[in-house]
Design an enzyme around this catalytic site. Structure first.
Site: not given
Ligand code: NAD
Ligand code: UDP
Length: 338
Positions: A33, A58, A84, A124, A148, A152, A199, A217
């Site tokens: 959490l 954890d 993340k 990712s 970050y 990955k 965004l 941006f």
């Molecule tokens: P999120 O933060 O909502 O979910 C991640 C969850 O992991 C959270 O509930 C957090 O409490 C839990 N967590 C973190 N460290 C932990 C630990 N040590 N032990 C147990 N629980 C732990 O993020 P999300 O957007 O749902 O992303 C999920 C996964 O997808 C992440 O690994 C993230 O890096 C990856 N990802 C997300 C995006 C995005 O844009 N959201 C894009 C690409 C990859």
């Molecule tokens: N972006 C923006 N204003 C914001 C947040 C993001 O103009 O407040 C733009 C950012 O520069 C990028 C796009 O929106 O061009 C997507 O950004 P985001 O952070 O959502 O994703 P990422 O760039 O990590 O793929």
């Protein structure tokens, strides 16, 4: 099958838990959490009409994780848990490497000890780095640009080595593009802590009155309207991709890599205008300087996931924004009480 979902109370995890329950799987969630709320699972249970086991654990606590695996006959793991935020990872690299990489190593050790060797990992698109041309294809060399992304990349390397050394492992590496949107009920969605970096969550908070205006941006990129292009994917499409991946690898050993994206590049203005259509009026915005580290364009070649998993996205940018807006409007403070 009983699927253990790490990070299952988070944004993508909670939607995936719902899809797993609806597909007939049993689910055990492990989450500490640190970036989510237990309330997300209450709502998932209410939507699915089924219960989920929750372990407030954890991944860094290997003994506690062992106890969870001792108690439940887990068949496969979907591993979302991780930190993340790119900017935070630059400021706190040790915390990121420890949480994400050590946490994954602990998970793998406990899985191995319990003869559980089917894993779907949240990678990712950020692993592709800035040296590749669009669209990104799985066979490209990877090289992330920030801590970050490197967590990955390192986890992908570890999993590839394990798969090469031991043919009993069944591993999917899922490279996501830009997940947005929410379940169409508006009951679960993304609940970012503090000021959103991304965004769509930022626009949503402008629309609900929590932020004054969107700063765009960079309007001088070499793209059709001068703003950056990204591959936005509805979180429900993404979640269905996880169900397809876990079903696929459950019966096939090896290490598989799939992009999960739409294959379409949308600009910042495309997203803003789609969100304005969802809300029904224009939203305040202003052009601002470029953000450090932004690539002008990235999107997926999603054809491998289509060929192997029969999976592709089905929801449009308008649907992503409509669903994201419904969640934000109905829950202006996310899962926190009003
Ligand atoms: P999120 O933060 O909502 O979910 C991640 C969850 O992991 C959270 O509930 C957090 O409490 C839990 N967590 C973190 N460290 C932990 C630990 N040590 N032990 C147990 N629980 C732990 O993020 P999300 O957007 O749902 O992303 C999920 C996964 O997808 C992440 O690994 C993230 O890096 C990856 N990802 C997300 C995006 C995005 O844009 N959201 C894009 C690409 C990859
Ligand atoms: N972006 C923006 N204003 C914001 C947040 C993001 O103009 O407040 C733009 C950012 O520069 C990028 C796009 O929106 O061009 C997507 O950004 P985001 O952070 O959502 O994703 P990422 O760039 O990590 O793929």
């Amino acid at each position: 099958m009983k699927v253990l979902v790490t990070g299952g109370t988070g944004y993508i995890g909670s939607h995936t838990v719902l899809c797993l329950l609806q597909a007939g799987h049993d689910v055990v969630v492990v989450d500490n959490l640190v970036n989510s709320s237990r309330e997300s699972l209450n709502r998932v249970q209410e939507l699915a009409g089924r219960n989920v086991v929750f372990a407030h654990t954890d991944l860094l606590d290997e003994a506690a994780l062992t106890a969870v695996f001792d108690q439940h006959a887990v068949g496969a793991v979907i591993h979302f848990a991780g930190l993340k935020a790119v900017g935070e990872s630059v400021q706190q690299p040790l915390r990121y490497y420890h949480n994400n990489v050590t946490g994954t190593i602990n998970l793998l050790r406990v899985m191995d000890a319990h003869d559980v060797r089917t894993l779907v990992f949240s990678s990712s698109a950020t692993v592709y780095g800035g040296n590749n041309a669009v669209p990104y294809v799985e066979k490209m060399d990877i090289g992330a640009d920030n801590p970050y992304g490197r967590t990955k990349e390192q986890i992908e390397d570890i999993l590839s080595d394990i798969g090469a050394a031991d043919s009993r492992w069944h591993i999917a590496l899922l490279r996501y593009f830009n997940p947005v949107g929410a379940h169409e009920s508006g009951r679960i969605g993304e609940d970012p802590l503090g000021i959103p970096n991304n965004l769509v969550p930022f626009i949503a908070q402008v629309a609900v009155g929590r932020r004054e205006k969107l700063m765009i941006f960079g309007g001088d990129y070499d793209t059709p309207d001068g703003t950056c292009l990204r591959d936005y994917i509805h979180v429900m499409d993404l979640s269905e991709g996880h169900v397809a991946a876990v079903d696929y690898v459950a019966s096939r050993a090896g290490v598989f890599r799939w992009n999960l994206g739409s294959g379409i590049g949308s600009s910042v203005f495309d997203v803003l205008h789609a969100f304005e259509r969802a809300v029904g009026h224009t939203l305040p915005s202003e052009l601002a300087p470029r953000r450090d580290g932004d690539l002008p364009a990235f999107w997926a070649d999603p054809s491998a996931a289509l060929a192997d998993l029969s999976w592709s996205t089905s929801k449009s940018l308008d649907e992503m924004c409509q669903d994201h807006w419904r969640w934000q409007k109905n829950n202006p403070n996310g899962y926190a009480a009003p």
